[in-house]
Scaffold this active site. Structure first.
Site, PDB file in Angstrom:
ATOM      1  CB  THR A 243      46.733  18.561   9.986  1.00  0.00           C
ATOM      2  OG1 THR A 243      46.882  19.346   8.795  1.00  0.00           O
ATOM      3  CG2 THR A 243      48.072  18.505  10.699  1.00  0.00           C
TER       4      THR A 243
ATOM      5  CB  SER B 149      39.241  20.716   5.357  1.00  0.00           C
ATOM      6  OG  SER B 149      40.235  21.720   5.198  1.00  0.00           O
TER       7      SER B 149
ATOM      8  CB  THR C 125      42.931  23.656  10.508  1.00  0.00           C
ATOM      9  OG1 THR C 125      44.176  23.644   9.779  1.00  0.00           O
ATOM     10  CG2 THR C 125      43.038  22.747  11.725  1.00  0.00           C
ATOM     11  CG  ASP C 126      44.065  24.243   4.827  1.00  0.00           C
ATOM     12  OD1 ASP C 126      44.708  24.740   5.774  1.00  0.00           O
ATOM     13  OD2 ASP C 126      44.612  23.678   3.864  1.00  0.00           O
TER      14      ASP C 126
END
Length: 445
Positions: A101, A149, A180-181
């Site tokens: 992101t 990710s 961030t996942d």
């Protein structure tokens, strides 16, 4: 395990570095199954900002860190030297981009959730922090990848570790950007595998950076610029030297082992639950609130390192390990199917203190008899799982999250494919390090 193997296990445990050697609580987790079967420190950074060239008269940077307060609780010569060294010259920091992101482009300035990730090159992101970041550190960039990710493979994780280590041979610290996942998995993998005590900081964003085009206007409230800036500041300061890999978002930095993503959209999604953050970046101040247990061995590099040196194994040597979730009346077919597919390890994310259904338990027993190694964890998100099996390769994961226990089991099986006792020791100690507070010389030490 046969009784004749017990002395070998005792030798293995006694040779472990201080942070990995089991405390009384950990000792039970390692020895009982075998015998039954047979800082507070405030660091106001150390970065020495070299004056800008005369041709580029830059104004003072209000957010730049200055001054130094020597840490009082981390009694390490190597740590003190690293922090002091950042004051002697401008640090070199390499930023490795993998996408996510933070490199995303939204459909409009107010589109926080409608965007495409991996659209902006890492070199461009860092360039947009100039000239300010250039007064903090000499920053270079590496574009490792540019995607979400969750799209990365374990083979690519293997390559990322080698890329980080290559960068650390030339730089004082590395910052890795990712989505961030699965950022917590990126961070823990690097924490387990990077063979350097220098700072490694993971960062990303919950909102995309630009709108409409990669060079478009910044998204309203975008957190990526501040996260990337602060991560470089933290890395350059050497405040997390010997901490292993840390994760920074929202002015907070966390230990890779402890942190987890807790919300799909909230900006403060990353939390370390009971253990809490390691510290904060408050404008010009870096506050270090606590340290991971591995800092205890900072002055003894060989004890500080983990056994997982990826330069010694090929990506194909890392076996497949899966996670099976526990729930009401869960069937055992998933475990059976994984075992039949050749999976070498399975992590169970059980209910409560690691419980699984009777059908799952039966399937686990059968799979363990075929050589599949299990680690028991809880789906609750916090709390410990104790015990394990006295007769089968079923290991208690304590408070490791399932997704992180999977990475540790995967690496353990890669480096000790036929040694369940060693895998058990690594999961119980290396995977669950603690500060040993017993006085030296005490029987409990």
């Amino acid at each position: 395990m046969p009784v004749t193997a017990i002395p070998q296990l005792e030798v293995a445990l006694s040779s472990l570095p201080g942070r990995f050697r089991p405390t009384p609580r950990r000792l039970a987790a390692v020895l009982v199954p075998v015998l039954t079967a047979a800082l507070t420190a405030t660091v106001v950074s150390v970065v020495n900002r070299s004056p800008a060239p005369a041709a580029v008269a830059l104004p003072p940077i209000s957010g730049a860190v200055s001054g130094v307060t020597r840490p009082t609780e981390i009694r390490s010569v190597a740590y003190a030297q690293a922090v002091a060294g950042a004051k002697a010259k401008k640090p070199r920091v390499t930023v490795i981009g993998t996408g996510g992101t933070i490199s995303g482009v939204a459909t409009s300035r107010s589109s926080f959730t409608d965007y495409q990730s991996g659209r902006i090159a890492i070199g461009d992101l860092v360039a947009r922090l100039q000239p300010e970041i250039g007064q903090i550190a000499d920053v270079s960039t590496v574009q490792f990848g540019n995607k979400g990710s969750g799209g990365y493979t374990i083979a690519e994780f293997h390559a990322l570790t080698l890329a980080v280590e290559a960068a650390l041979r030339k730089s004082d610290a590395v910052v890795v950007t990712s989505g961030t996942d699965t950022m917590e998995e990126f961070a823990y993998w690097l924490d387990l595998t990077v063979q350097s005590r220098k700072p490694v900081v993971l960062t990303g964003a919950m909102r995309p950076w630009a709108a409409v085009t990669p060079d478009g206007p910044q998204v309203i409230g975008a957190d990526g610029p501040a996260n990337l800036y602060n991560s470089i500041v933290l890395a350059a300061s050497q405040s997390t030297y010997c901490y292993g890999t840390v994760l920074l978002l929202g002015d907070e930095f966390h230990a890779a082992r402890d942190v987890t993503k807790t919300s799909s959209y909230r900006m403060d999604t990353f939390q370390s639950r009971e253990l809490g953050v390691l510290g904060w970046v408050d404008g010009p101040n870096i506050k270090v609130g606590r340290a991971p247990a591995r800092v205890e061995d900072c002055d003894a590099k060989q004890r500080w390192l983990t056994p997982f040196d990826l330069s010694k194994v090929a990506p194909t040597a890392v076996p497949r390990v899966e996670v099976v979730y526990g729930y009401q009346q869960a069937g055992g077919e998933a475990i059976t199917a994984f075992a039949d597919a050749g999976v070498k390890g399975i992590v169970t994310a059980g209910t409560g203190a690691g419980g699984i259904s009777s059908a799952q338990s039966s399937a686990r027993t059968a799979a363990a008899a075929k050589g599949v190694v299990f680690v028991s964890t809880t789906r609750t998100g916090s709390g410990s799982v104790y015990g394990g099996s006295t007769t089968s390769p079923i290991i208690a994961g304590d408070d490791l999250l399932p997704q992180k226990a999977r990475l540790l089991l995967m690496l353990s099986l890669a480096f000790a494919p036929a040694d369940v006792a060693k895998v058990r020791t690594w999961v119980t100690t290396l995977g669950n390090p603690e500060w040993n507070t017993a006085p030296k010389g005490s029987p409990k030490d």
